[in-house]
Design a protein around this motif. Structure first.
Motif, PDB file in Angstrom:
ATOM      1  N   ILE A 108       0.842  -1.183   0.000  1.00 41.47           N
ATOM      2  CA  ILE A 108       0.000   0.000   0.000  1.00 41.47           C
ATOM      3  C   ILE A 108       0.880   1.236   0.000  1.00 41.47           C
ATOM      4  O   ILE A 108       2.048   1.182   0.354  1.00 41.47           O
ATOM      5  CB  ILE A 108      -0.935   0.032   1.229  1.00 41.47           C
ATOM      6  CG1 ILE A 108      -0.112  -0.038   2.519  1.00 41.47           C
ATOM      7  CG2 ILE A 108      -1.960  -1.063   1.158  1.00 41.47           C
ATOM      8  CD1 ILE A 108      -0.914   0.186   3.772  1.00 41.47           C
ATOM      9  N   ALA A 109       0.292   2.304  -0.427  1.00 45.63           N
ATOM     10  CA  ALA A 109       0.960   3.610  -0.371  1.00 45.63           C
ATOM     11  C   ALA A 109       0.075   4.512   0.480  1.00 45.63           C
ATOM     12  O   ALA A 109      -1.139   4.348   0.533  1.00 45.63           O
ATOM     13  CB  ALA A 109       1.128   4.183  -1.768  1.00 45.63           C
ATOM     14  N   TYR A 110       0.709   5.437   1.173  1.00 45.23           N
ATOM     15  CA  TYR A 110      -0.034   6.392   1.982  1.00 45.23           C
ATOM     16  C   TYR A 110      -0.101   7.723   1.252  1.00 45.23           C
ATOM     17  O   TYR A 110       0.902   8.239   0.784  1.00 45.23           O
ATOM     18  CB  TYR A 110       0.640   6.593   3.344  1.00 45.23           C
ATOM     19  CG  TYR A 110       0.552   5.372   4.223  1.00 45.23           C
ATOM     20  CD1 TYR A 110      -0.603   5.094   4.933  1.00 45.23           C
ATOM     21  CD2 TYR A 110       1.617   4.485   4.330  1.00 45.23           C
ATOM     22  CE1 TYR A 110      -0.703   3.967   5.721  1.00 45.23           C
ATOM     23  CE2 TYR A 110       1.534   3.357   5.121  1.00 45.23           C
ATOM     24  CZ  TYR A 110       0.366   3.100   5.820  1.00 45.23           C
ATOM     25  OH  TYR A 110       0.281   1.980   6.602  1.00 45.23           O
ATOM     26  N   GLU A 111      -1.309   8.246   1.165  1.00 46.04           N
ATOM     27  CA  GLU A 111      -1.511   9.556   0.554  1.00 46.04           C
ATOM     28  C   GLU A 111      -1.157  10.642   1.567  1.00 46.04           C
ATOM     29  O   GLU A 111      -0.972  10.365   2.754  1.00 46.04           O
ATOM     30  CB  GLU A 111      -2.978   9.710   0.112  1.00 46.04           C
ATOM     31  CG  GLU A 111      -3.410   8.699  -0.931  1.00 46.04           C
ATOM     32  CD  GLU A 111      -2.758   8.894  -2.280  1.00 46.04           C
ATOM     33  OE1 GLU A 111      -2.089   9.928  -2.506  1.00 46.04           O
ATOM     34  OE2 GLU A 111      -2.903   8.000  -3.128  1.00 46.04           O
ATOM     35  N   ARG A 112      -1.088  11.880   1.113  1.00 45.37           N
ATOM     36  CA  ARG A 112      -0.743  13.000   1.993  1.00 45.37           C
ATOM     37  C   ARG A 112      -1.744  13.160   3.140  1.00 45.37           C
ATOM     38  O   ARG A 112      -1.394  13.585   4.223  1.00 45.37           O
ATOM     39  CB  ARG A 112      -0.661  14.304   1.209  1.00 45.37           C
ATOM     40  CG  ARG A 112       0.527  14.360   0.282  1.00 45.37           C
ATOM     41  CD  ARG A 112       0.643  15.746  -0.338  1.00 45.37           C
ATOM     42  NE  ARG A 112       1.734  15.830  -1.265  1.00 45.37           N
ATOM     43  CZ  ARG A 112       2.970  16.150  -0.932  1.00 45.37           C
ATOM     44  NH1 ARG A 112       3.257  16.410   0.308  1.00 45.37           N
ATOM     45  NH2 ARG A 112       3.919  16.202  -1.846  1.00 45.37           N
ATOM     46  N   ASP A 113      -2.996  12.802   2.891  1.00 45.76           N
ATOM     47  CA  ASP A 113      -4.013  12.936   3.934  1.00 45.76           C
ATOM     48  C   ASP A 113      -4.030  11.754   4.901  1.00 45.76           C
ATOM     49  O   ASP A 113      -4.863  11.683   5.792  1.00 45.76           O
ATOM     50  CB  ASP A 113      -5.396  13.133   3.317  1.00 45.76           C
ATOM     51  CG  ASP A 113      -5.860  11.928   2.507  1.00 45.76           C
ATOM     52  OD1 ASP A 113      -5.126  10.931   2.404  1.00 45.76           O
ATOM     53  OD2 ASP A 113      -6.976  12.002   1.957  1.00 45.76           O
TER      54      ASP A 113
END
Length: 196
Positions: A108-113
């Motif tokens: 998974i990748a984490y978004e800025r939010d």
């Protein structure tokens, strides 16, 4: 007696000619044929949609599969890459003994939010080019990065080794803890206490 009853009584003695009866029957048959053709066309279209949907589903069950080349243990390797919409992948590649090896993963990748999303296919393919640290059964430790094979077995001091690797365009500074993980940075060596 009402007008309706009077008309019924007056016309009840009249009967249509044989030609008119046959024409009415022929028109009814043609109408039924047209209805049957319309129904058959509708059923055919529905079956085609169901079959096409089934094929699309069957194609998507296994994910997208294609042939790629990637660096494996310092060697350029042809492999089959299979990716699904959840960010998971499987790579199948031939081994020296003729059998097939397999690697898989995802992430998974984490978004800025702070929200999570599955990795994209491009992100997974890019991560295949990350350095790799391999601990062999005979105690040797190797770092593989693109076409580089670096034995680092004797470089560990107090269980930590620092290695600089480069592919010509990008230089990475690796901090490796013996059998306890590693990290890399394009800017500087990371402190062993900063990971794991």
């Amino acid at each position: 007696m009402t007008n309706k009853e009077k008309y019924k009584q007056a016309f009840s003695v009249l009967h249509p000619s044989e030609d008119i009866c046959l024409e009415v029957e022929r028109m009814a048959i043609m109408s039924r044929k047209a209805s049957f053709k319309t129904a058959a066309a509708f059923v055919t279209v529905c079956l085609l949609m169901v079959c096409a949907g089934g094929m699309a589903y069957a194609t998507d069950v296994g994910g997208i599969q294609r042939t790629i080349q990637f660096w494996l243990n310092g060697e350029m390797t042809n492999a089959t890459f299979e990716f699904d919409s959840d960010g998971n992948y499987v790579i199948s590649y031939p081994l020296e003994d003729g059998t097939m090896g397999e690697r898989g993963g995802g992430g998974i990748a984490y978004e800025r939010d702070g929200s999570e999303r599955p990795l994209t296919e491009d992100e997974v393919l890019e991560s295949l080019n990350d350095p790799e640290v391999v601990y062999e059964d005979d105690g040797k430790v190797w770092v593989y990065y693109y076409d580089q094979k670096i034995e680092i077995t004797d470089r560990f001091e107090d269980g930590v080794c620092y290695v600089e690797v480069s592919n010509g365009d990008k230089t990475l500074y690796m901090t490796i803890k013996y059998k306890d993980g590693w990290c890399s940075s394009p800017h500087k060596y990371q402190s062993p206490a900063s990971f794991n």
